[in-house]
Design a protein around this motif. Structure first.
Motif, PDB file in Angstrom:
ATOM      1  N   LEU A 119       0.799  -1.234   0.000  1.00 11.51           N
ATOM      2  CA  LEU A 119       0.000   0.000   0.000  1.00 11.51           C
ATOM      3  C   LEU A 119       0.827   1.277   0.000  1.00 11.51           C
ATOM      4  CD1 LEU A 119      -3.143  -0.810   2.187  1.00 11.51           C
ATOM      5  CD2 LEU A 119      -3.059  -0.312  -0.261  1.00 11.51           C
ATOM      6  N   LEU A 120       1.932   1.281  -0.732  1.00 14.17           N
ATOM      7  CA  LEU A 120       2.613   2.545  -0.988  1.00 14.17           C
ATOM      8  C   LEU A 120       1.775   3.393  -1.939  1.00 14.17           C
ATOM      9  CD1 LEU A 120       5.286   3.885  -0.140  1.00 14.17           C
ATOM     10  CD2 LEU A 120       6.304   3.013  -2.244  1.00 14.17           C
ATOM     11  N   HIS A 121       1.037   2.725  -2.827  1.00 12.63           N
ATOM     12  CA  HIS A 121       0.052   3.389  -3.687  1.00 12.63           C
ATOM     13  C   HIS A 121      -1.340   3.118  -3.116  1.00 12.63           C
ATOM     14  CE1 HIS A 121       2.918   3.545  -7.370  1.00 12.63           C
ATOM     15  NE2 HIS A 121       2.962   4.661  -6.680  1.00 12.63           N
ATOM     16  N   ALA A 122      -2.081   4.181  -2.854  1.00 11.37           N
ATOM     17  CA  ALA A 122      -3.303   4.099  -2.065  1.00 11.37           C
ATOM     18  C   ALA A 122      -4.365   3.183  -2.670  1.00 11.37           C
ATOM     19  CB  ALA A 122      -3.868   5.509  -1.893  1.00 11.37           C
ATOM     20  N   ARG A 123      -4.528   3.208  -3.973  1.00 12.22           N
ATOM     21  CA  ARG A 123      -5.643   2.512  -4.614  1.00 12.22           C
ATOM     22  C   ARG A 123      -5.432   1.013  -4.768  1.00 12.22           C
ATOM     23  NH1 ARG A 123      -4.497   5.658 -10.263  1.00 12.22           N
ATOM     24  NH2 ARG A 123      -2.607   4.560 -10.913  1.00 12.22           N
ATOM     25  N   GLU A 124      -4.230   0.530  -4.439  1.00  9.85           N
ATOM     26  CA  GLU A 124      -3.893  -0.869  -4.696  1.00  9.85           C
ATOM     27  C   GLU A 124      -4.282  -1.745  -3.512  1.00  9.85           C
ATOM     28  OE1 GLU A 124       0.211  -0.622  -5.954  1.00  9.85           O
ATOM     29  OE2 GLU A 124      -0.312   0.730  -7.608  1.00  9.85           O
ATOM     30  N   TRP A 125      -5.589  -1.798  -3.253  1.00  8.03           N
ATOM     31  CA  TRP A 125      -6.130  -2.429  -2.059  1.00  8.03           C
ATOM     32  C   TRP A 125      -5.765  -3.905  -1.938  1.00  8.03           C
ATOM     33  CZ3 TRP A 125     -11.939  -0.612  -1.581  1.00  8.03           C
ATOM     34  CH2 TRP A 125     -11.977   0.779  -1.411  1.00  8.03           C
ATOM     35  N   VAL A 126      -5.690  -4.610  -3.047  1.00  8.89           N
ATOM     36  CA  VAL A 126      -5.482  -6.056  -2.994  1.00  8.89           C
ATOM     37  C   VAL A 126      -4.104  -6.425  -2.464  1.00  8.89           C
ATOM     38  CG1 VAL A 126      -4.507  -6.452  -5.307  1.00  8.89           C
ATOM     39  CG2 VAL A 126      -6.045  -8.163  -4.296  1.00  8.89           C
ATOM     40  N   THR A 127      -3.215  -5.439  -2.327  1.00  6.81           N
ATOM     41  CA  THR A 127      -1.879  -5.746  -1.800  1.00  6.81           C
ATOM     42  C   THR A 127      -1.888  -5.924  -0.286  1.00  6.81           C
ATOM     43  OG1 THR A 127      -1.199  -3.414  -1.494  1.00  6.81           O
ATOM     44  CG2 THR A 127      -0.865  -4.394  -3.667  1.00  6.81           C
ATOM     45  N   LEU A 128      -2.845  -5.315   0.405  1.00 12.49           N
ATOM     46  CA  LEU A 128      -2.889  -5.430   1.864  1.00 12.49           C
ATOM     47  C   LEU A 128      -3.059  -6.877   2.331  1.00 12.49           C
ATOM     48  CD1 LEU A 128      -2.911  -4.145   4.681  1.00 12.49           C
ATOM     49  CD2 LEU A 128      -5.373  -3.730   4.381  1.00 12.49           C
ATOM     50  N   PRO A 129      -3.947  -7.671   1.730  1.00 15.55           N
ATOM     51  CA  PRO A 129      -4.056  -9.067   2.164  1.00 15.55           C
ATOM     52  C   PRO A 129      -2.748  -9.853   2.057  1.00 15.55           C
ATOM     53  CG  PRO A 129      -5.916  -8.485   0.780  1.00 15.55           C
ATOM     54  CD  PRO A 129      -4.971  -7.338   0.720  1.00 15.55           C
TER      55      PRO A 129
ATOM     56  N   PHE B 238      14.132  -7.563  -0.128  1.00 13.78           N
ATOM     57  CA  PHE B 238      13.172  -6.460  -0.014  1.00 13.78           C
ATOM     58  C   PHE B 238      12.087  -6.677  -1.056  1.00 13.78           C
ATOM     59  CE2 PHE B 238      11.536  -2.487  -1.697  1.00 13.78           C
ATOM     60  CZ  PHE B 238      11.265  -1.717  -0.579  1.00 13.78           C
ATOM     61  N   ILE B 239      10.824  -6.643  -0.629  1.00 14.34           N
ATOM     62  CA  ILE B 239       9.705  -6.799  -1.567  1.00 14.34           C
ATOM     63  C   ILE B 239       8.666  -5.725  -1.283  1.00 14.34           C
ATOM     64  CG2 ILE B 239       7.872  -8.295  -2.441  1.00 14.34           C
ATOM     65  CD1 ILE B 239       9.528 -10.704  -1.559  1.00 14.34           C
ATOM     66  N   ASP B 240       8.428  -4.867  -2.257  1.00 11.24           N
ATOM     67  CA  ASP B 240       7.386  -3.848  -2.202  1.00 11.24           C
ATOM     68  C   ASP B 240       6.231  -4.354  -3.058  1.00 11.24           C
ATOM     69  OD1 ASP B 240       5.858  -1.593  -1.987  1.00 11.24           O
ATOM     70  OD2 ASP B 240       7.166  -0.310  -3.188  1.00 11.24           O
ATOM     71  N   ILE B 241       5.070  -4.592  -2.441  1.00 12.86           N
ATOM     72  CA  ILE B 241       3.961  -5.261  -3.115  1.00 12.86           C
ATOM     73  C   ILE B 241       2.989  -4.238  -3.693  1.00 12.86           C
ATOM     74  CG2 ILE B 241       2.119  -6.966  -2.858  1.00 12.86           C
ATOM     75  CD1 ILE B 241       3.677  -8.041  -0.410  1.00 12.86           C
ATOM     76  N   HIS B 242       2.774  -4.331  -4.992  1.00 19.06           N
ATOM     77  CA  HIS B 242       1.894  -3.417  -5.728  1.00 19.06           C
ATOM     78  C   HIS B 242       0.876  -4.219  -6.535  1.00 19.06           C
ATOM     79  CE1 HIS B 242       4.049   0.548  -5.281  1.00 19.06           C
ATOM     80  NE2 HIS B 242       5.000  -0.278  -4.866  1.00 19.06           N
ATOM     81  N   SER B 243      -0.010  -3.504  -7.224  1.00 17.56           N
ATOM     82  CA  SER B 243      -0.882  -4.107  -8.223  1.00 17.56           C
ATOM     83  C   SER B 243      -1.083  -3.059  -9.331  1.00 17.56           C
ATOM     84  CB  SER B 243      -2.237  -4.503  -7.608  1.00 17.56           C
ATOM     85  OG  SER B 243      -3.051  -3.378  -7.346  1.00 17.56           O
ATOM     86  N   PHE B 244      -1.241  -3.511 -10.599  1.00 18.79           N
ATOM     87  CA  PHE B 244      -1.493  -4.887 -10.951  1.00 18.79           C
ATOM     88  C   PHE B 244      -0.696  -5.275 -12.180  1.00 18.79           C
ATOM     89  CE2 PHE B 244      -4.694  -2.187 -12.979  1.00 18.79           C
ATOM     90  CZ  PHE B 244      -4.639  -2.591 -14.303  1.00 18.79           C
ATOM     91  N   GLY B 245      -0.752  -6.553 -12.568  1.00 12.88           N
ATOM     92  CA  GLY B 245      -0.076  -6.992 -13.779  1.00 12.88           C
ATOM     93  C   GLY B 245       0.547  -8.370 -13.700  1.00 12.88           C
ATOM     94  N   SER B 246       0.555  -9.017 -12.524  1.00  8.59           N
ATOM     95  CA  SER B 246       1.157 -10.352 -12.353  1.00  8.59           C
ATOM     96  C   SER B 246       2.622 -10.327 -12.775  1.00  8.59           C
ATOM     97  CB  SER B 246       0.382 -11.406 -13.154  1.00  8.59           C
ATOM     98  OG  SER B 246      -0.953 -11.503 -12.717  1.00  8.59           O
ATOM     99  N   MET B 247       3.441  -9.627 -12.018  1.00  6.49           N
ATOM    100  CA  MET B 247       4.850  -9.431 -12.366  1.00  6.49           C
ATOM    101  C   MET B 247       5.735  -9.483 -11.130  1.00  6.49           C
ATOM    102  SD  MET B 247       4.331  -6.052 -14.734  1.00  6.49           S
ATOM    103  CE  MET B 247       3.160  -6.006 -16.092  1.00  6.49           C
ATOM    104  N   VAL B 248       6.973  -9.907 -11.329  1.00  8.97           N
ATOM    105  CA  VAL B 248       8.050  -9.754 -10.352  1.00  8.97           C
ATOM    106  C   VAL B 248       9.123  -8.921 -11.049  1.00  8.97           C
ATOM    107  CG1 VAL B 248       9.813 -10.891  -8.965  1.00  8.97           C
ATOM    108  CG2 VAL B 248       7.549 -11.934  -9.193  1.00  8.97           C
ATOM    109  N   LEU B 249       9.308  -7.689 -10.586  1.00  2.33           N
ATOM    110  CA  LEU B 249      10.184  -6.738 -11.261  1.00  2.33           C
ATOM    111  C   LEU B 249      11.408  -6.420 -10.412  1.00  2.33           C
ATOM    112  CD1 LEU B 249       7.395  -4.229 -12.386  1.00  2.33           C
ATOM    113  CD2 LEU B 249       8.354  -6.119 -13.715  1.00  2.33           C
ATOM    114  N   PHE B 250      12.535  -6.197 -11.089  1.00  3.89           N
ATOM    115  CA  PHE B 250      13.737  -5.756 -10.384  1.00  3.89           C
ATOM    116  C   PHE B 250      14.371  -4.602 -11.148  1.00  3.89           C
ATOM    117  CE2 PHE B 250      14.856  -9.553 -12.903  1.00  3.89           C
ATOM    118  CZ  PHE B 250      15.864  -9.076 -13.722  1.00  3.89           C
ATOM    119  N   GLY B 251      15.366  -3.966 -10.542  1.00  2.00           N
ATOM    120  CA  GLY B 251      15.959  -2.730 -11.049  1.00  2.00           C
ATOM    121  C   GLY B 251      16.814  -2.911 -12.282  1.00  2.00           C
ATOM    122  N   PHE B 252      17.140  -1.751 -12.768  1.00  2.00           N
ATOM    123  CA  PHE B 252      16.750  -0.443 -12.237  1.00  2.00           C
ATOM    124  C   PHE B 252      15.715   0.197 -13.151  1.00  2.00           C
ATOM    125  CE2 PHE B 252      21.212  -0.719 -10.573  1.00  2.00           C
ATOM    126  CZ  PHE B 252      20.850  -0.884  -9.239  1.00  2.00           C
ATOM    127  N   GLY B 253      15.008   1.190 -12.623  1.00  2.00           N
ATOM    128  CA  GLY B 253      13.982   1.858 -13.415  1.00  2.00           C
ATOM    129  C   GLY B 253      14.519   2.696 -14.543  1.00  2.00           C
TER     130      GLY B 253
END
Length: 437
Positions: free
Chosen positions: A186-196, A307-322
């Motif tokens: 929940l670093l991004h407010a709307r990504e509710w499904v990450t809280l579970p 370190f894992i920052d959980i977001h949604s959505f897209g079914s992905m495991v992403l690593f650096g760098f941006g």
């Protein structure tokens, strides 16, 4: 009969409240916009500074854009597109209807549970819990499991909400040979499904421990709500709100994208406009939320291995760098990422896509600076740093993918934890091999 009447009245009351809060989205339409050249692309990108529209996807010649437009602005918006010969279609005619459907499903699940008494300490998985519920839950866990759980405060959010996190350890974090795993949602407010996902991890590490090696061999830091103010705002009426609640130039053009505010190539691939969802703020760590997270990472940087920052959505495991540049240990990042993704894929619902694994830019096809996972690796020196993107709602590729079906809430936690377990055990086994060599 009395219980049935109570259930019906509760459902009606909840449904009335949640429907009323979405009035601001009445008649809002989601447009798919097709750009054919650089001139049209520039024009569309600049529109966000001129009129109050919300760009969900910034289109380019290979991928259409997605823009949310209010009922009042639709005619003007379509005229502007026509003036530049930009083609479009309407993907969702009235977004409010979809928001009310989500609320109806969640309210119905809550009304059914109201008839069932439960003595379990863990939070139920038939709803998305609000900030205060989660905050109280963490305190209860600390009181119930004082030899395993320590409740910490990272500090306050911009509006004064306490950012609590758990330190889970059988040795009170004193055995420095044990690697630390850091999870955040929940670093991004709307990504509710990450809280579970973080709540499920907490339950399986504290209350219902079926994998004792995970708590015996590893220490854990788990921050369930990284953006408390934005998260509460997304519940109170602005369901698609992404940023924190930093005061800006208007009620629409405000907030900082916390996942563009970390000190990792800050400001190079984000927006300097308040009106954009990717606004990076006044400077690196200008926001108390990101600064709070930074302090946690710095305090334990010498022991955090994953370190894992959980977001949604897209079914992905992403690593650096941006930036598109690969870290020196990109091969290891990919190997561990594939292991985590395969663990999720083995238990995911068949209707959901397999997880993609790769560099942020190579998978998403756009650059992004100031992200948490980039800072964790490049700034804090954590060797294995990832962003999870959980599955979208019912395969949606529009902003409707952020919505939640209550039947998927527990599954989201379960399958994500399978990936986390795979990554955690890899860390433990690799460190054990190094010590024995």
């Amino acid at each position: 009969m009395a219980n049935l009447l109570k259930s019906v009245l509760l459902f009606c009351a909840i449904f009335y409240v949640v429907c009323a809060k979405h009035e601001q989205y009445e008649g809002h339409s989601l447009y798919e916009v097709f750009v054919k050249n650089a001139v049209q692309t520039k024009f569309i990108h600049e529109l966000e500074n001129q009129i109050p529209i919300q760009v969900f996807v910034y289109g380019h010649t290979e991928n259409p854009g997605q823009i949310l437009v209010s009922k009042e602005l639709k005619s003007h918006f379509e005229e502007l597109l026509a003036s530049m010969d930009v083609e479009y279609n309407i993907k969702v005619a009235n977004v409010r209807e979809q928001l009310e459907l989500e609320d109806k499903l969640l309210a119905n699940a809550a009304s059914k549970r109201s008839n069932r008494s439960s003595s379990r300490l863990a939070l139920p998985y038939d709803e998305i819990h609000r900030y205060q519920v989660v905050d109280d839950y963490l305190v209860r866990l600390g009181n119930a499991y004082p030899n395993l759980v320590k409740v910490e405060s990272a500090g306050s959010s911009l509006l004064g909400r306490d950012m609590k996190y758990l330190k889970i350890s059988t040795t009170n974090f004193e055995d420095r040979r044990k690697p630390v795993i850091f999870l955040m949602s929940l670093l991004h407010a709307r990504e509710w499904v990450t809280l579970p996902a973080t709540l499920y991890a907490i339950e399986k590490l504290v209350i219902d421990v079926t994998d004792s090696d995970l708590v015996n061999d590893l220490d854990w830091i788990i921050l369930p709500i990284g953006n408390p103010d934005g998260y509460e705002h997304s519940h109170d009426g602005d369901r698609f709100w992404r940023k924190n609640r930093r005061e800006g130039i208007s009620s629409f053009c405000m907030g900082v994208d916390l996942n563009r505010n970390f000190d990792a190539w800050w400001g190079t691939a984000s927006s300097n406009s308040w009106c954009f969802d990717t606004f990076h703020g006044a400077g690196p760590f200008s926001e108390p939320e990101t600064d709070n997270i930074r302090r946690i990472l710095e305090e334990h940087a010498d022991r955090i291995e994953l370190f894992i920052d959980i977001h949604s959505f897209g079914s992905m495991v992403l690593f650096g760098f941006g930036t598109g540049q690969l870290p020196p240990n990109a091969l290891a990042l990919n190997v561990v990422g594939v292991n985590m993704a395969q663990a999720i894929d083995r238990v995911k619902w068949p209707s959901k896509p397999n997880y993609q694994v790769g560099n942020i830019v190579h998978v998403l096809r756009y650059t992004a600076s100031g992200g948490s996972s980039d800072y964790a690796q490049a700034g804090a020196g954590i060797p294995l740093s990832y962003t999870y993107e959980l599955p979208a709602l019912n395969g949606h590729t529009t902003l409707l993918g952020f919505l939640v079906d209550p039947v998927f809430i527990e599954q989201a936690g379960f399958e994500t934890f399978e990936g986390i377990k795979a990554g955690a055990r890899f860390v433990r086994d690799m460190l054990s091999m190094k010590r024995n060599n």
